[in-house]
Write a protein that holds these residues in place. Structure first.
Motif, PDB file in Angstrom:
ATOM      1  N   GLN A 220       0.852  -1.190   0.000  1.00 48.29           N
ATOM      2  CA  GLN A 220       0.000   0.000   0.000  1.00 48.29           C
ATOM      3  C   GLN A 220       0.891   1.245   0.000  1.00 48.29           C
ATOM      4  O   GLN A 220       2.094   1.170   0.255  1.00 48.29           O
ATOM      5  N   GLN A 221       0.282   2.378  -0.272  1.00 47.61           N
ATOM      6  CA  GLN A 221       1.057   3.609  -0.315  1.00 47.61           C
ATOM      7  C   GLN A 221       1.714   3.906   1.026  1.00 47.61           C
ATOM      8  O   GLN A 221       2.803   4.486   1.084  1.00 47.61           O
ATOM      9  N   ASP A 222       1.070   3.492   2.134  1.00 45.73           N
ATOM     10  CA  ASP A 222       1.592   3.801   3.460  1.00 45.73           C
ATOM     11  C   ASP A 222       2.285   2.607   4.127  1.00 45.73           C
ATOM     12  O   ASP A 222       2.556   2.643   5.329  1.00 45.73           O
ATOM     13  N   THR A 223       2.572   1.540   3.372  1.00 47.79           N
ATOM     14  CA  THR A 223       3.267   0.383   3.945  1.00 47.79           C
ATOM     15  C   THR A 223       4.670   0.795   4.390  1.00 47.79           C
ATOM     16  O   THR A 223       5.411   1.436   3.631  1.00 47.79           O
ATOM     17  N   VAL A 224       5.019   0.461   5.618  1.00 45.53           N
ATOM     18  CA  VAL A 224       6.330   0.810   6.182  1.00 45.53           C
ATOM     19  C   VAL A 224       7.102  -0.480   6.457  1.00 45.53           C
ATOM     20  O   VAL A 224       6.564  -1.421   7.046  1.00 45.53           O
ATOM     21  N   ASP A 236      10.549   1.321  -3.996  1.00 44.12           N
ATOM     22  CA  ASP A 236      10.569   2.762  -4.222  1.00 44.12           C
ATOM     23  C   ASP A 236      11.568   3.156  -5.301  1.00 44.12           C
ATOM     24  O   ASP A 236      12.056   4.285  -5.350  1.00 44.12           O
ATOM     25  N   ARG A 240       5.771   4.808  -5.708  1.00 40.94           N
ATOM     26  CA  ARG A 240       5.120   3.566  -5.314  1.00 40.94           C
ATOM     27  C   ARG A 240       3.750   3.384  -5.961  1.00 40.94           C
ATOM     28  O   ARG A 240       3.334   2.260  -6.245  1.00 40.94           O
ATOM     29  N   HIS A 241       3.056   4.466  -6.207  1.00 40.36           N
ATOM     30  CA  HIS A 241       1.699   4.338  -6.768  1.00 40.36           C
ATOM     31  C   HIS A 241       1.726   3.690  -8.141  1.00 40.36           C
ATOM     32  O   HIS A 241       0.756   3.030  -8.555  1.00 40.36           O
TER      33      HIS A 241
END
Length: 326
Positions: A220-224, A236, A240-241
């Motif tokens: 996901q866009q916010d995956t850390v 990256d 990422r999108h």
């Protein structure tokens, strides 16, 4: 589980293999007992090919514990000799700096002790560059290990997506296998490498078949990613999108019509070509392993859908560049 013949060695190996890189903690930390159980879990379901490496931290040692616990038939064990030159992942280096004389034997002896076995079925160079073919000593050392019964077969693992660098070695008749990156976004091994291996009876080990998990749709866009996770910079390479959009295109066009999940679609794609001997996936998490193993027995992709994915969803890029080329 379905099985293929492993090239000239003749062993029957599972089409889906246990990739043991995850045992070393590169995809996050896990309890050692759970890791051992994950190996046994896969063996119980018919997986009999395990791919590890000296470079995978504690992977060989943990695998050795599982082998002692396992009471069934001994699986086919493939390992890799650790390179002494970290620059060899991103670009060519002299073979003398990656595998100096005597190191192939020393690294193999360490692997034998860690695994607790007398023979390793397949020993691979964890790096390979074609200009090494003009130097004899490294192949001579591997052949001596084979004569002594410490290894049964010889292979190479291609460092990144440059699949064509092994073509001359495949034709030489000196090796038993090639390990290469191969997945939906990068089907280039189908163009030359896999057919040439078929012609020369060289086994093909496909790796990164889920593109480090990206082809499961988890990203996901916010995956850390935590520090130490191999994937921390991997996705990256580009915004990422862009990656997420391409994965969602696959989901919209082919799931659930031709596969229950994106991961199943990715596995079916890689296993579609008969020239792929075995495909390895990290299976240190039992739930995901079970889903991947189940995919092998499901209906294969129709030829037309396979070709459609190959032609219109390829997205070739070298994500390793984020690690080795700044």
């Amino acid at each position: 589980m379905k099985y293929n013949t492993f090239g000239k060695l003749g062993d029957r190996v599972s089409r889906l293999g246990y990739g043991a890189m995850g045992l070393g903690g590169v995809f996050g930390r896990h309890d050692e007992g759970e890791l051992v159980r994950s190996i046994v879990n896969s063996l119980e379901q018919g997986v009999n090919f395990i791919d590890t490496a000296r470079n995978y931290g504690e992977s060989e040692r943990i695998l050795g514990i599982a082998l002692r616990e396992w009471k069934g038939d001994r699986p086919f064990i493939a390992s890799k000799i650790q390179s002494k030159d970290e620059n060899g992942w991103g670009g060519p280096v002299p073979v003398q700096s990656a595998f100096p004389q005597g190191w192939l034997r020393e690294s193999t002896e360490i692997s034998l002790r860690q695994l607790g076995v007398e023979t390793i079925d397949l020993m691979q160079l964890h790096q390979y560059w074609p200009h090494w073919d003009h130097v004899d000593y490294w192949m001579d050392e591997l052949l001596r290990l084979k004569e002594e019964g410490k290894i049964r077969g010889i292979g190479v693992s291609i460092p990144d997506q440059r699949h064509d660098i092994a073509l001359s070695l495949v034709q030489s008749g000196k090796i038993d296998s090639v390990q290469t990156v191969f997945h939906i976004f990068d089907p280039l091994p189908l163009d030359c490498l896999i057919p040439l291996c078929q012609d020369n009876n060289v086994a093909v080990i496909a790796r990164c078949i889920l593109d480090e998990g990206g082809l499961t749709g988890f990203l996901q866009q916010d995956t850390v990613f935590e520090d130490g996770d191999f994937r921390k910079t991997y996705f990256d390479y580009l915004p990422r999108h862009l990656y997420i959009e391409r994965v969602e295109r696959l989901r919209a066009e082919f799931v659930p019509q031709f596969a229950n999940t994106l991961a199943e679609l990715a596995i079916k794609f890689v296993l579609h070509h008969p020239g792929v001997t075995t495909a390895v996936s990290s299976m240190h998490v039992a739930r995901y392993a079970n889903e991947n193993i189940a995919a092998v027995d499901r209906e294969p992709l129709p030829d037309g859908i396979f070709e459609e994915i190959r032609r219109y969803h390829r997205w070739v890029r070298n994500f390793y560049e984020t690690k080795y080329w700044r």
